[in-house]
Each structure stands twice: as structure tokens, then as C-alpha cells.
Design a protein around this motif. Structure first.
Motif, PDB file in Angstrom:
ATOM      1  N   SER A 193      70.908  65.759  56.320  1.00  0.00           N
ATOM      2  CA  SER A 193      71.115  66.478  55.060  1.00  0.00           C
ATOM      3  C   SER A 193      69.844  67.202  54.611  1.00  0.00           C
ATOM      4  O   SER A 193      69.732  67.621  53.456  1.00  0.00           O
ATOM      5  CB  SER A 193      71.587  65.511  53.967  1.00  0.00           C
ATOM      6  N   GLY A 194      68.887  67.333  55.546  1.00  0.00           N
ATOM      7  CA  GLY A 194      67.682  68.114  55.259  1.00  0.00           C
ATOM      8  C   GLY A 194      66.623  67.372  54.484  1.00  0.00           C
ATOM      9  O   GLY A 194      65.712  67.996  53.932  1.00  0.00           O
ATOM     10  N   ARG A 195      66.708  66.057  54.456  1.00  0.00           N
ATOM     11  CA  ARG A 195      65.714  65.249  53.751  1.00  0.00           C
ATOM     12  C   ARG A 195      64.792  64.567  54.762  1.00  0.00           C
ATOM     13  O   ARG A 195      65.161  64.361  55.911  1.00  0.00           O
ATOM     14  CB  ARG A 195      66.410  64.196  52.883  1.00  0.00           C
ATOM     15  N   GLY A 196      63.618  64.214  54.331  1.00  0.00           N
ATOM     16  CA  GLY A 196      62.691  63.515  55.211  1.00  0.00           C
ATOM     17  C   GLY A 196      63.101  62.060  55.401  1.00  0.00           C
ATOM     18  O   GLY A 196      63.474  61.388  54.436  1.00  0.00           O
ATOM     19  N   GLU A 197      63.044  61.589  56.639  1.00  0.00           N
ATOM     20  CA  GLU A 197      63.387  60.194  56.906  1.00  0.00           C
ATOM     21  C   GLU A 197      62.271  59.283  56.403  1.00  0.00           C
ATOM     22  O   GLU A 197      61.089  59.544  56.651  1.00  0.00           O
ATOM     23  CB  GLU A 197      63.581  59.963  58.408  1.00  0.00           C
ATOM     24  N   TYR A 249      72.418  62.051  48.254  1.00  0.00           N
ATOM     25  CA  TYR A 249      72.352  61.235  49.474  1.00  0.00           C
ATOM     26  C   TYR A 249      73.356  60.086  49.444  1.00  0.00           C
ATOM     27  O   TYR A 249      74.099  59.880  50.411  1.00  0.00           O
ATOM     28  CB  TYR A 249      70.926  60.689  49.646  1.00  0.00           C
ATOM     29  N   ARG A 256      74.686  70.345  51.927  1.00  0.00           N
ATOM     30  CA  ARG A 256      73.451  69.589  52.115  1.00  0.00           C
ATOM     31  C   ARG A 256      72.841  69.120  50.800  1.00  0.00           C
ATOM     32  O   ARG A 256      72.039  68.187  50.781  1.00  0.00           O
ATOM     33  CB  ARG A 256      72.436  70.425  52.886  1.00  0.00           C
ATOM     34  N   ARG A 257      73.209  69.771  49.716  1.00  0.00           N
ATOM     35  CA  ARG A 257      72.643  69.378  48.422  1.00  0.00           C
ATOM     36  C   ARG A 257      73.423  68.235  47.759  1.00  0.00           C
ATOM     37  O   ARG A 257      73.063  67.792  46.669  1.00  0.00           O
ATOM     38  CB  ARG A 257      72.598  70.586  47.489  1.00  0.00           C
ATOM     39  N   GLN A 309      71.091  59.957  58.054  1.00  0.00           N
ATOM     40  CA  GLN A 309      71.701  60.632  56.909  1.00  0.00           C
ATOM     41  C   GLN A 309      70.663  61.438  56.135  1.00  0.00           C
ATOM     42  O   GLN A 309      70.968  62.516  55.601  1.00  0.00           O
ATOM     43  CB  GLN A 309      72.373  59.614  55.986  1.00  0.00           C
ATOM     44  N   PHE A 310      69.456  60.948  56.085  1.00  0.00           N
ATOM     45  CA  PHE A 310      68.373  61.715  55.461  1.00  0.00           C
ATOM     46  C   PHE A 310      68.124  62.999  56.241  1.00  0.00           C
ATOM     47  O   PHE A 310      68.095  64.096  55.676  1.00  0.00           O
ATOM     48  CB  PHE A 310      67.079  60.886  55.428  1.00  0.00           C
TER      49      PHE A 310
END
Length: 309
Positions: A29-33, A259, A255-256, A25-26
């Protein structure tokens, strides 16, 4: 060891599937795991748990009934029917939503989780070859572990089979060599693993920690964890549906989107699909598994142990 009828394996597989979902999910959505240790994410830990359990239980299946045809049929019935439903269903839902894919998402693949299946199948094939060659595949698999290190260290082609095969082989060795499951060897493995991680040998360290710890917990029957099996084994359904559900969520919500808000939508949707997959497809397909040997009869004379469903 007399293994209870209900153990903790289903709960551990569910935990592994959730670790992968939460970690993805990170990324989706363009976030770092978030990393667990070194360059190993929590999702990677979930995959290593899967391969460790698979190595143990699939080896148990072979030792219980070392027949090539029945072994292949059981593996096929466990994986293929649900996959044959999920792929066209996923594509149909995406089309019904008016999407042609996910070109605006941070990740574009429709189902990026499925890439590990080929490595799982390769592990089955290697186990089968070892089993046919020896009937007790522990020695061959011990050699296989060594080869995994050599291949990985030399970077011959892709190292994914070496990485995943290492954990599968470790789980298989834990089944084939019961002495390794005793308390003292298990503790020695855990200490060796911690020491290896301290000197930046992370993959090797995890190979000494994850399989023995996973199998030790899985063979127990703890209140709460063992009761998960009453709902069925949802882990495979989560594995094949989570990524496309999350991709659709990101495409529709953006994507924003926070989370936790994304997660609050994708977890229930994925669990619903996984439950439907288990009860309507996977469970029904497993009824066609070929008959095995009489209960308690195994190729190595050991007592019956849980088999991969």
C-alpha cells in the motif's frame, strides 16, 4: 526427547506467515515496512522462521527415511499441487475483475512472495546431496554454513541463497546434532546472537537466535499453540495467496485506504483461501506421499520426530 503427537510447529508457521502478510501490507500500500532489527523487517523474520523450521523438519524426514525418490516425492507433493492451483486461480480472478495487472499499485508484481520458492528448493537439493554423501548430513551442513558466510561476505552473485541457506542449515544442524538442542548450548547461542547484533553483525546474530529459539518452542506442546494444528497447516496457503489478495485489495480500495481497513479485508480473505487450499488440495495431495519406514525407525537410531507435513 519424546515429542508429543501435537507440537507448536504449525502455530509457529502460522505466525511466520502472518508476519509476512502484515509486513507486506505496508509495502503493497506504499508504506514503509516496520523494521525489527537493522534492515530486517518483521516479514523477513517470518521467512527466517520458515527456513529454520524447514531445515529441521526436512532433515528429520531424510534421517527417518533416506531414500532419494521418496524424499523428492514428499517435497514435490507438499509444494507443487497447491501452487499449480493458486497461479491459474489468481490469474482467473484478476481477469474476472477486469484487471490486466496492477500498474497503478505501488508494487506491480502479481505474486511477489513466490520468489523464495527457488531458494527453498535449492536448500532441499543441498540437503539431499549432503545426505547421499554422508547419510548423516551434519558435518556436510556445518561446512555448508561456513560456505554461506563466505559467499555472503564475498557477495558472489546473489546472497539470498547464502542468507536463507544459513537458517535452513542451522535448523538442519539442530536436528542432526541433538546436543545443540539442550538448554545450555541453546542459551549460549542466544547470548552469542545478542552480542553479535550489538556489534552490527545482525544477520549472523539472528542465525544464532532464530533457529534455536524457533525449534525449542516448536518441539514443545503448549496449550493454545498446539491446538492450531487441529485446523490444518494454513501457512503455505497464506504464503501463496496473501500477496495477490492484498494487491487486489489495494487496486479496488486505493492505496490511501487506512492500513487497518485494508488488513481487515485481506486477512479473512487470505485465511479463507488458505483453508480451502489445505483441505481441498494440500491435504489430499499428501495422501499420495510414498510409504516411509516403520514408526520409530530412523537412519541414525533416534526416536521418531515430527516431519514436515
Amino acid at each position: 526427547m519424546n515429542t508429543p503427537a501435537r507440537n507448536n510447529f504449525d502455530a509457529l508457521r502460522l505466525m511466520g506467515a502472518l508476519l509476512v502478510l502484515i509486513s507486506h501490507q505496508f509495502a503493497l500500500s506504499g508504506r514503509g515496512e516496520p523494521m525489527l532489527v537493522g534492515d530486517h523487517s518483521f516479514g523477513n523474520l517470518g521467512v527466517l522462521i520458515f527456513f529454520s523450521i524447514s531445515g529441521y523438519l526436512v532433515t528429520a524426514s531424510w534421517l527417518k527415511d533416506p531414500n532419494v525418490f521418496r524424499f523428492c516425492m514428499r517435497r514435490t507433493l507438499r509444494m507443487l499441487p497447491a501452487l499449480c492451483v493458486s497461479i491459474p486461480l489468481t490469474l482467473a480472478v484478476i481477469a474476472a475483475l477486469g484487471m490486466t495487472g496492477f500498474p497503478d499499485n505501488p508494487r506491480h508484481r502479481t505474486n511477489g512472495s513466490l520468489w523464495t520458492i527457488k531458494y527453498e528448493v535449492c536448500c532441499y537439493a543441498l540437503l539431499l546431496l549432503a545426505g547421499v554423501a554422508t547419510r548423516r548430513p551434519s558435518l556436510v551442513l556445518a561446512t555448508g554454513i561456513f560456505c554461506c558466510f563466505v559467499l555472503s561476505g564475498a557477495q558472489v552473485g546473489t546472497s539470498f541463497l547464502a542468507d536463507f541457506g544459513l537458517f535452513f542449515a542451522a535448523g538442519s544442524l539442530l536436528r542432526a546434532c541433538p546436543i545443540l538442542r539442550q538448554t545450555l548450548p541453546c542459551l549460549m547461542c542466544l547470548m552469542a546472537g545478542c552480542a553479535l547484533i550489538r556489534i552490527d553483525q545482525t544477520k549472523l546474530g539472528l542465525a544464532f537466535i532464530v533457529p534455536p529459539l524457533t525449534i525449542a518452542i516448536g518441539l514443545r506442546s503448549w496449550a493454545g499453540m498446539r491446538d492450531i494444528s487441529r485446523f490444518g497447516d494454513l501457512s503455505y496457503g497464506i504464503y501463496i495467496y496473501a500477496w495477490p489478495v492484498q494487491q487486489i485489495g489495494v487496486a479496488l480500495m486505493g492505496r490511501r485506504t487506512p492500513y487497518l481497513q485494508l488488513l481487515s479485508i485481506t486477512i479473512p480473505a487470505t485465511f479463507a483461501l488458505a483453508a480451502a487450499s489445505w483441505h481441498l488440495v494440500e491435504k489430499k495431495a499428501l495422501r499420495f506421499k510414498p510409504d516411509r519406514r516403520p514408526a520409530g525407525s530412523t537412519a541414525d537410531g533416534a526416536k521418531s520426530v515430527p516431519e514436515e507435513s
